[in-house]
Each structure stands twice: as C-alpha cells, then as structure tokens.
Design a protein around this motif. Sequence first.
Motif, PDB file in Angstrom:
ATOM      1  N   GLU A   9       8.850 -15.768  -1.098  1.00  0.00           N
ATOM      2  CA  GLU A   9       8.336 -14.387  -0.618  1.00  0.00           C
ATOM      3  C   GLU A   9       7.225 -13.716   0.760  1.00  0.00           C
ATOM      4  O   GLU A   9       7.391 -13.535   1.823  1.00  0.00           O
ATOM      5  N   GLU A  63       4.328  -8.083  -7.735  1.00  0.00           N
ATOM      6  CA  GLU A  63       4.463  -8.888  -7.072  1.00  0.00           C
ATOM      7  C   GLU A  63       4.739 -10.509  -7.410  1.00  0.00           C
ATOM      8  O   GLU A  63       5.435 -11.320  -7.769  1.00  0.00           O
ATOM      9  N   ILE A 123       8.326  -2.527   1.617  1.00  0.00           N
ATOM     10  CA  ILE A 123       7.799  -2.974  -0.039  1.00  0.00           C
ATOM     11  C   ILE A 123       7.211  -4.121  -0.144  1.00  0.00           C
ATOM     12  O   ILE A 123       6.048  -4.129  -0.079  1.00  0.00           O
ATOM     13  N   VAL A 124       8.301  -5.023   0.325  1.00  0.00           N
ATOM     14  CA  VAL A 124       7.537  -6.514   1.020  1.00  0.00           C
ATOM     15  C   VAL A 124       6.223  -6.362   1.870  1.00  0.00           C
ATOM     16  O   VAL A 124       5.587  -7.269   1.598  1.00  0.00           O
ATOM     17  N   LEU A 158       0.055  -3.299  -5.691  1.00  0.00           N
ATOM     18  CA  LEU A 158       1.270  -4.023  -5.776  1.00  0.00           C
ATOM     19  C   LEU A 158       1.746  -5.574  -5.909  1.00  0.00           C
ATOM     20  O   LEU A 158       2.740  -6.167  -5.795  1.00  0.00           O
ATOM     21  N   ALA A 159      -0.073  -6.238  -5.071  1.00  0.00           N
ATOM     22  CA  ALA A 159       0.213  -7.611  -5.183  1.00  0.00           C
ATOM     23  C   ALA A 159       0.565  -7.929  -6.381  1.00  0.00           C
ATOM     24  O   ALA A 159       0.921  -9.184  -6.718  1.00  0.00           O
ATOM     25  N   ARG A 164       4.557   2.620  -6.048  1.00  0.00           N
ATOM     26  CA  ARG A 164       4.630   1.481  -7.144  1.00  0.00           C
ATOM     27  C   ARG A 164       5.833   1.750  -7.405  1.00  0.00           C
ATOM     28  O   ARG A 164       6.826   0.617  -7.640  1.00  0.00           O
ATOM     29  N   ALA A 184       9.163  -0.017  -5.294  1.00  0.00           N
ATOM     30  CA  ALA A 184       9.060  -1.461  -5.704  1.00  0.00           C
ATOM     31  C   ALA A 184       9.461  -1.901  -6.922  1.00  0.00           C
ATOM     32  O   ALA A 184      10.300  -2.708  -6.990  1.00  0.00           O
ATOM     33  N   ASP A 241      -1.936  -3.801  -0.866  1.00  0.00           N
ATOM     34  CA  ASP A 241      -2.714  -2.877  -2.454  1.00  0.00           C
ATOM     35  C   ASP A 241      -2.306  -3.748  -3.519  1.00  0.00           C
ATOM     36  O   ASP A 241      -0.763  -4.498  -4.008  1.00  0.00           O
ATOM     37  N   MET A 285       3.107  -4.962  -0.059  1.00  0.00           N
ATOM     38  CA  MET A 285       2.303  -5.892  -1.339  1.00  0.00           C
ATOM     39  C   MET A 285       0.935  -6.210  -0.169  1.00  0.00           C
ATOM     40  O   MET A 285      -0.036  -7.030  -1.664  1.00  0.00           O
ATOM     41  N   ARG A 286       0.713  -6.500   0.643  1.00  0.00           N
ATOM     42  CA  ARG A 286       0.341  -7.523   1.299  1.00  0.00           C
ATOM     43  C   ARG A 286      -1.187  -6.641   0.338  1.00  0.00           C
ATOM     44  O   ARG A 286      -2.469  -7.278   0.681  1.00  0.00           O
TER      45      ARG A 286
END
Length: 217
Positions: A183, A144, A130-131, A140-141, A79, A82, A137, A134-135
């Motif tokens: 994204e 984003e 990281i990108v 993280l989503a 995190r 990110a 977590d 993000m799907r």
Amino acid sequence: MSTRPPKKSATAPETAPAARRQPLQQRSQERVELILQIASERIAESGSGPLKMSEIAEQAGMSIGSLYRYFPDKRAILRTLAEQCAAECHDCITQKLAPVRTRAELETAFNELVDEYHGLLLEKPLMRDIVFGMRADRELAAMELAASRASGALLAEAIRRVHPRADAKKLDTLAFLVWQLGEETMRLAMDSPRGEARQLVDAYKRMSLKAIEPPWL
C-alpha cells in the motif's frame, strides 16, 4: 328481464390487480446506490476534497435532510466507498491466490496482483483518492490495516501451501508486512513520475518475493 347484476364467477378477478408498491427496503437500497454513484462520479472528476453533500442531494433529486438519513456526513460516504473497494480487492486476491500450489504459481500470482492493483490506481481516480485519503482519516487508516491483515492472511495461506514447513508466526507477520508495504509503495508510486513509479513497483515485487522465500521463513 332481470335488473339484478349477473353473478360474478368465483374464479374471475373483480378488477385488474393494482401495481404493487416497491418495497421500502428496495427503494432505500436504490437510493443508497444512487448516492454512491453520484459521489463516485464527482470524486473521479475533482477528488473528494470539494465534494459537498448539498450537491449530491441536488443531483440525486432529494432534500439534504433525506440524504442525511442515509449518510450523516461526507466521511460516511467515503468510508462506504472504501469498504466496497476493499471488498472487490479481497475477492480478486482470493481468486488469484486460491489455485497457488507451486513456487512458480506463487510468483506469477503475486506479480499479477501487484501489477493489476497499480493499473487500477492509474485508471480509476476514485480508488486513487481513497488510497491517499486513508493517510488522513483515522477510521480509513484502520480499515486499510484490517484489509492488509486479511489480504496478508490470504498470502500466508498460499505461501504455506508452497512451503509447508515455514514458521507460522513468522509467516503471518511477514505476509501482513509485505501487503501493507505494498500500500505504501503504491502511494509512493502515485506521487512519482511514471517511469520511476514503474521501477518502484518492480523493486517492491522483487524484494517481496525474496522475503517470502526460505531461509527467511
């Protein structure tokens, strides 16, 4: 001859000053930076999946307990990385869009931002990891989406300077959507062969530039 020690000068120091101890806050910050650097290097080598806290602690020369004082788990490290990437991207977007005043400048700036982002993902495994991460977590989503809203707001401001009569609500929604679709386009491009990836990115740019032109606004 007197045996008394000579009087010390009022201005002369008695001894050389001892080296100052490094402030605790500074040392802690340096440790955090070392941990993040090691994690970044390991992610670049083999991705975030195999990343282990014990290996980071060993490479950093600290106990696992000391590492947990700074980051309670691997997700906390991811995190933080990110957040750093998001901050760097936000600064880049701000600098690129700030001078925009005409349609041609808007088109050039947008195209350059998309191409630069695509290039960074190709060149930097950390950002790519990281990108994709993000799907999976939720935190993280959410990060984003917040970053897309912030970037979309910057894009909306630039469009508003070019098209001052644009509907504000439509513009804000559209700019946010354009950025978040960017994204998703990048993730799709990373999963595609190089030639097809380039076509996907170019198609996204054309669609987005058409969407942010009147009469849609």
